[in-house]
Design an enzyme around this catalytic site. Structure first.
Site, short mmCIF file in Angstrom:
data_model
loop_
_atom_site.label_atom_id
_atom_site.label_comp_id
_atom_site.label_asym_id
_atom_site.label_seq_id
_atom_site.Cartn_x
_atom_site.Cartn_y
_atom_site.Cartn_z
N GLU A 32 1.05 16.49 -11.73
CA GLU A 32 1.86 17.37 -10.89
C GLU A 32 1.43 17.12 -9.46
O GLU A 32 0.29 17.41 -9.08
CB GLU A 32 1.64 18.83 -11.31
CG GLU A 32 2.74 19.74 -10.77
CD GLU A 32 2.19 20.86 -9.96
OE1 GLU A 32 2.17 20.74 -8.72
OE2 GLU A 32 1.75 21.86 -10.57
N CYS A 77 1.90 25.11 -5.02
CA CYS A 77 2.79 23.99 -5.25
C CYS A 77 4.25 24.41 -5.19
O CYS A 77 5.13 23.57 -5.11
CB CYS A 77 2.47 23.34 -6.59
SG CYS A 77 2.18 24.53 -7.89
#
Lengths: 502, 502
Positions: free
Chosen positions: B232, B269
């Site tokens: 990620e 994020c």
């Protein structure tokens, strides 16, 4: 290639990719009923032209008519099976979390997730299955079922057949109401590689050699945005035989082994490349007798023949390898090779020290009988020498099963074999792969580049990705996520309040 | 590094990998009840030491106590949620095909497929979630639930906390009856990279920067046997606002935007890096007013601070970028940076021409307000400039929903957004990710290296692979595949005869 030609190639590649992207937009709006209808019409179109297609395939591949008729039927069944999968909708894995003001980590929004098509898929077709792993083969059926347009890179081993199947299937899809260019064919190798690197292509499937597969996988991984690459790169499919199994049924076992190695001239990804038997087993006569009945069979093409000749020669050159039955190899005037099966034998220690000269796949009717000492830990041997295969097969004696609830020693062996293969057979032979919901055709590397399956309904999962919609008004949700469930798909609902016990 | 040190490293890596392999053998024999108990005891151990752990995390990361207490609770909930998943057993996707002598393609054997753990998993922990994406975070919980031993590469940003959490969780797992070394911690960066290339490691998860993630992904892909790498790598999470939405609730929208950008100093994020509003929107005053209330917040560590300072400076240097609200940036005596949020504005055309200087993620409390002309095709803008994100958010006016069954223009926009992100929000803000069955946290590259999810119960699928057992006697089958179904897992059975209609 001149600069002008390169530019032509770029234009072709861009055009094909653009058409696939356009088709994807249309496919995304098609209902499950229309998608299923497209798959069924494609199957019907192949059936309507069976005689012509099988005759073309025979000329181009040298495979026998009966085998090709069976393979064509399998190809039709695959398409129809995926039509059922599309209609059923379970593959969408729809999950709905109800909004929950009392959720343990603070208010939870309304969340609705399903699996959606990844986008245009590139499918590199195989040489050894001109129908079932080629233009309209399993990878194409799975990708179309998922809702992805497919670009097939035809295998040069059967170009006329590829063009004809593509025309029939593409026409059938359009007749069902699916977009133009839902299926496209490219034949140029450079175009195939360029498409693998095109940003519009979102996943690729491949069936072929380890060398080419690893090269293409590396290209897919090196893109600015890497895409999943599902390569099936070959397998040696060891078969392990216990002393008790041989005591019970040596002749039947060895005849089955010879038949499995010889079918389609050994050009199957599930051909047993190794038969492991206890030291002291007498097998020569039975193998020679069974092999005597196997007629000469043409290899698929001169390139396959070259590889077979080279690999057999390498294996025979290993010290300690004994020839049990020397097969034939002759070239005809067209450069095609005709073969009968070859069987060799070697002690386990020779296999260990010979390395790739013996261990790498020999594509064709060749297999190695390996003699293991009594008391050998077969799971350890598999982990050491055969850690990545499509299949592993274990033949036990009838007294070796029924060991009770825990499975005992043999149960532990079966479980261990599951770590090193995609399919574990207790008896039988790995050739002949059923196209069903529970099939796994894919195992640890190098058998495949990922652990997906390329046969059976689970294959659809390779061409899907999860997307969640949060707090979307009903009218803006995709159909399978709406409260009224217009497609009637199965769904898992997480009710509000469930986290109270956490 | 001297030759001796390299050799020490090799020994350490081999030892850790060997221990993980040993643990895997034991884990494979553990029942679901034992695995669930291990996860619950791990959650309890973290709760029992909450004060100590939160205090350590505060010192090491500068995150606020309330945020850390919430994150610790989330970490416990993740572990307990996966305990439910393990007990439920639906994740195994068990499929049983009954043997069928009348199967359309010839007799079908008994086939039984389930998803099994891939083996030891390597988890590279994140800097910005010292609990929830670190030693006992989501990746670890999902892998343990799948039945995989986990080796965590600790993030150097919070070393003491990592050691302490590892000791507590490893101890709890053993107390529940799971093998020693089911969870191991390594802190050395070279050891982490070497483990990524160790044959015993079968999958890896990573949360961190695009640069490091792409480097590690390339290593995983270049192994002799490539393994899946679930990285990620960051996201800019654009938020699209319609003129109608602004007309209805401009102040609330802009205050929500500032809050979402500022939380945890923008080090999430899912921070919205772009807010797209119609040209002519008046937003300066509302943004400045909302930002005035945001207190100074420490950035996680000096390295994050360096990156933030550099990226903000690059973005401010782009011609056509206007500062709406200049935030603060000061270093303390320890080299830590303290910041308040910065907002800038630019017309859509400036974004197009500025390239990565504006488009790449700025990790910290910074966001760009983009002014788009009336009539802009927002789906096309997203496809062009934001093709790979964790989230996309769309704020519409109340009159823009309810367009009828097809969803109309806005429904098409929502569906299109689903192609470019893992989660599409209709209203609300992307920060604050629910840990639930329907969550998708992962989107097209570069947001993640694959389309898996690292949050929610679907995350378990990343650490599983399919294996089919064919014609196995009951006593030799793994428990979930036996007729008596001792674990009581849900299963899909394909009965004999079903293919008759094909």
């Amino acid at each position: 290639m001149t600069a002008t030609a390169a530019s032509d190639l770029d234009r072709t590649v861009d055009d094909v990719a653009h058409r696939a992207t356009e088709a994807f937009a249309g496919l995304s709006r098609a209902t499950p009923a229309t998608r299923a209808e497209g798959l069924r019409r494609a199957a019907a179109a192949l059936g309507d032209h069976a005689d012509e297609l099988v005759a073309t395939a025979q000329v181009e591949t040298g495979l026998a008519e009966a085998r090709l008729r069976g393979e064509l039927k399998r190809t039709q069944v695959q398409l129809r099976l995926f039509a059922h999968v599309v209609e059923d909708g379970a593959y969408l894995d729809v999950r709905i979390d109800e909004a929950d003001p009392e959720f343990v980590l603070g208010p939870r929004p309304d969340l609705r997730r399903a699996l959606w098509p990844v986008g245009p898929v590139l499918n590199f077709a195989a040489s050894n299955f001109p129908f079932a792993f080629s233009v309209a083969g399993g990878d194409t059926a799975a990708a179309l079922a998922a809702g992805c347009p497919v670009i097939v890179k035809a295998h040069p081993g059967h170009p006329w057949l590829s063009e004809r199947v593509a025309a029939l299937v593409a026409g059938a899809l359009v007749e069902a109401g699916l977009p133009e260019d839902t299926l496209q064919l490219v034949t140029d190798q450079d175009a195939g590689v360029a498409l693998l690197e095109h940003p519009s292509v979102r996943a690729a499937a491949f069936t072929g050699s380890q060398r080419v597969g690893q090269l293409l996988a590396a290209r897919a991984a090196a893109r600015p945005e890497p895409i999943p690459f599902f390569g099936e790169l070959g397998s040696v499919n060891p078969v392990l035989v216990s002393a008790a199994a041989l005591d019970e049924r040596a002749d039947a076992l060895l005849a089955g082994f010879v038949g499995s190695v010889s079918g389609s001239a050994g050009q199957l990804c599930t051909k047993p490349g190794f038969l492991l038997v206890p030291e002291g087993t007498a097998y020569d006569d039975a193998v020679v007798a069974a092999a005597a009945d196997v007629p000469e069979h043409r290899l698929l093409n001169p390139s396959i023949a070259d590889g077979y000749e080279r690999r057999v020669s390498e294996a025979l050159g290993v010290g300690g390898v004994r020839v049990v039955r020397a097969g034939g190899f002759r070239r005809d005037d067209d450069g095609q090779a005709w073969v009968t099966p070859t069987f060799v034998a070697a002690p386990l220690d020779v296999l260990r020290s010979a390395g790739e000269a013996l261990l790498d796949e020999v594509f064709g009717p060749f297999s190695v009988i390996v003699e293991y000492p009594a008391g050998t830990d077969l799971a350890a041997v598999v982990g050491e020498l055969f850690p990545g295969n499509l299949t592993l097969t274990l033949h036990l004696g009838s007294g070796e099963t029924g060991a009770g609830e825990t499975g005992g020693e043999q149960g532990a062996l079966v479980a261990a074999l599951g770590r090193y293969a995609g399919r574990v057979l207790l008896g039988g032979w790995p050739t002949g792969v059923a196209v069903t919901p529970a099939m796994q055709h894919g195992g640890p590397s190098p058998a495949t580049t990922t652990d997906g399956t390329s046969v059976g309904t689970a294959a659809i999962g390779r061409f899907l990705r999860g997307v969640t919609f949060q707090d979307a008004p009903q009218d803006l949700l995709p159909a399978p996520l709406r409260d009224d469930n217009p497609w009637g798909v199965p769904r898992t609902v997480s009710p509000r309040g469930a986290s109270a016990e956490w």
